[in-house]
Design a protein around this motif. Structure first.
Motif, short mmCIF file in Angstrom:
data_model
loop_
_atom_site.label_atom_id
_atom_site.label_comp_id
_atom_site.label_asym_id
_atom_site.label_seq_id
_atom_site.Cartn_x
_atom_site.Cartn_y
_atom_site.Cartn_z
N GLY A 298 0.82 -1.21 0.00
CA GLY A 298 0.00 0.00 0.00
C GLY A 298 0.85 1.26 0.00
N GLY A 302 1.03 3.88 -3.20
CA GLY A 302 0.64 5.26 -2.93
C GLY A 302 1.75 6.24 -3.24
N ALA A 373 -4.81 2.48 -2.50
CA ALA A 373 -3.59 3.28 -2.42
C ALA A 373 -3.41 4.14 -3.67
CB ALA A 373 -2.38 2.37 -2.24
N ASN A 403 -1.93 4.87 4.20
CA ASN A 403 -2.12 3.61 3.48
C ASN A 403 -1.88 2.39 4.37
OD1 ASN A 403 -2.97 4.23 0.83
ND2 ASN A 403 -0.92 4.95 0.32
#
Length: 423
Positions: A298, A302, A373, A403
């Protein structure tokens, strides 16, 4: 021609006299002199500058890093500062004088020649990060009815155009009527983008009424690009540029702590989520093995997405109004990655544990986290920009921490939903 090599930086003996240091530095480029002096104590830097002629001292002063320059200016007296500032171009003089505290600034301005003082005072009205703040007021112009030989004598238009033209030709016949200009209040990042887009080496700065106020040259833009890159990198790391010049551990800690507190609170948030689903973890211990995979994926997705968005914002201002289009593109990329990575994890977990229902939860959670994300990484820079915050902050611990929490929530939420089947 002066080539840039490390050997151009002279290693000075701290015990040497300022006179001998100045003698060793003689003949070097001011930038190399500044780099050499930054390795000795500030008090000695000041004493060496006093040994140099005012023109050289001024050039060296503006090449010192901001922290060292500020300390040197605090030591120099007003007449000394006014003397070197009077030898500088107007934008550099404004930078030097603008860094002074107000009482000393007024004293220095009062000691400048009247014309120089007026120019510097005009430049100081602009903010540091505007076009007016980086422009210089020295420029040459001629009327469009002037002849080429007059223009050559004063130095306008491109040198190539002037040299190749007939001496008796009029400037009006040679000049480019559609000149790219910038307003004095334009942000320096936007000015840099204009330079990049039109491949410029200089650009006129105009007042709201269209009057020529100054010019910005490519060397100023190089400084802007360097400063902005350093600022963005510092923000991404959760720190600030001042830290590089700070010796106090307490002050450095105070700079870093806010972002570290955000990370700590995020960690506590993740722990809270895991505690809420502790029964699921107790029933299926294998779920805990894959928490690092979920959180790491994540954060990485992101960070990748927000980096692309912020970079696109820097190079293409149209993206500010294209949130939806960018989100759709990033979703398409995220869906592709989610299918590939989620499928791979599904196969790995299934073969490893022999439990394909557990594999489905882990693989499905990973795919969902990638999508979430990517959405956050796309939307957050636009949202921050809308409320007046530098989008680069989205690339730091903020995105990663958020995230982490959402990733664990999605993962354990799905696991809890299917816990009976997993059991």
């Amino acid at each position: 021609m002066v080539e840039h090599h490390d050997e151009n930086v002279v290693h000075l003996d701290p015990a040497a006299s300022p006179e001998s240091m100045a003698e060793r530095l003689a003949g070097l480029h001011p930038a190399d002199i500044a780099a050499s002096l930054e390795r000795v104590e500030v008090e000695m830097v000041t004493r060496v500058l006093r040994q140099l002629d005012q023109e050289t001292a001024g050039d060296v002063l503006v090449n010192l890093d901001e922290h060292t320059r500020a300390e040197v200016l605090a030591i120099l007296n007003a007449p000394e500062i006014a003397g070197v500032a009077g030898e500088l171009e107007s934008d550099d003089a404004a930078d030097v004088i603008g860094a002074l505290e107000e009482p000393k600034r007024d004293e220095v301005l009062a000691k400048l020649e009247e014309d120089d003082r007026k120019v510097v005072e005009d430049l100081l009205q602009y903010t540091d990060e505007s076009a007016g703040g980086i422009m210089t007021s020295e420029f040459v112009y001629v009327d469009q009815d002037a002849r080429v030989d007059d223009a050559i004598a004063r130095g306008v238009i491109s040198l190539r155009t002037l040299v190749l033209a007939q001496p008796g030709a009029r400037v009006e016949d040679l000049m480019e009527p559609d000149v790219v200009t910038v307003s004095a209040d334009m942000d320096q990042e936007d000015v840099a983008e204009v330079f990049r887009k039109y491949d410029l080496v200089a650009i006129p700065v105009v007042d709201p009424d269209g009057t020529l106020a100054g010019r910005i040259t490519v060397d100023d833009i190089m400084d802007v690009m360097y400063e902005e890159a350093e600022e963005d990198i510092s923000i991404m790391a959760g720190t600030r540029e001042e830290e590089f010049h700070e010796d106090s551990a307490l002050r450095v800690s105070r700079i870093r702590l806010p972002w570290l507190v955000v990370g700590a609170l995020g960690g506590l948030g993740s722990a809270t989520v895991m505690n809420f689903y502790r029964l699921s973890l107790e029933k299926v211990l294998a779920l805990a093995f894959f928490v690092p995979v979920i959180t790491a994926m994540g954060g990485n997705v992101g960070l990748q997405t927000s980096t692309i968005i912020v970079r696109s914002m820097r190079t293409d201002r149209r993206l500010v109004g294209e949130t939806r289009q960018r989100l759709l593109r990033e979703w398409r990329v995220a869906i592709t990655n989610a299918i590939i990575l989620g499928g791979a994890i599904y196969l790995i977990v299934g073969l490893w544990f022999g439990d394909w229902r557990l594999a489905a939860v882990v693989g499905g959670s990973l795919a969902a986290v990638i999508l979430v994300a990517a959405t956050l990484g796309t939307v957050m820079p636009f949202a921050l920009r809308r409320i007046g915050i530098d989008p680069a902050v989205a690339q730091g611990p903020f995105v990663t921490t958020l995230n982490d929490i959402i990733g664990i929530l999605v993962y354990l939420g799905l696991a809890s939903t299917f816990i009976e089947r997993l059991g």
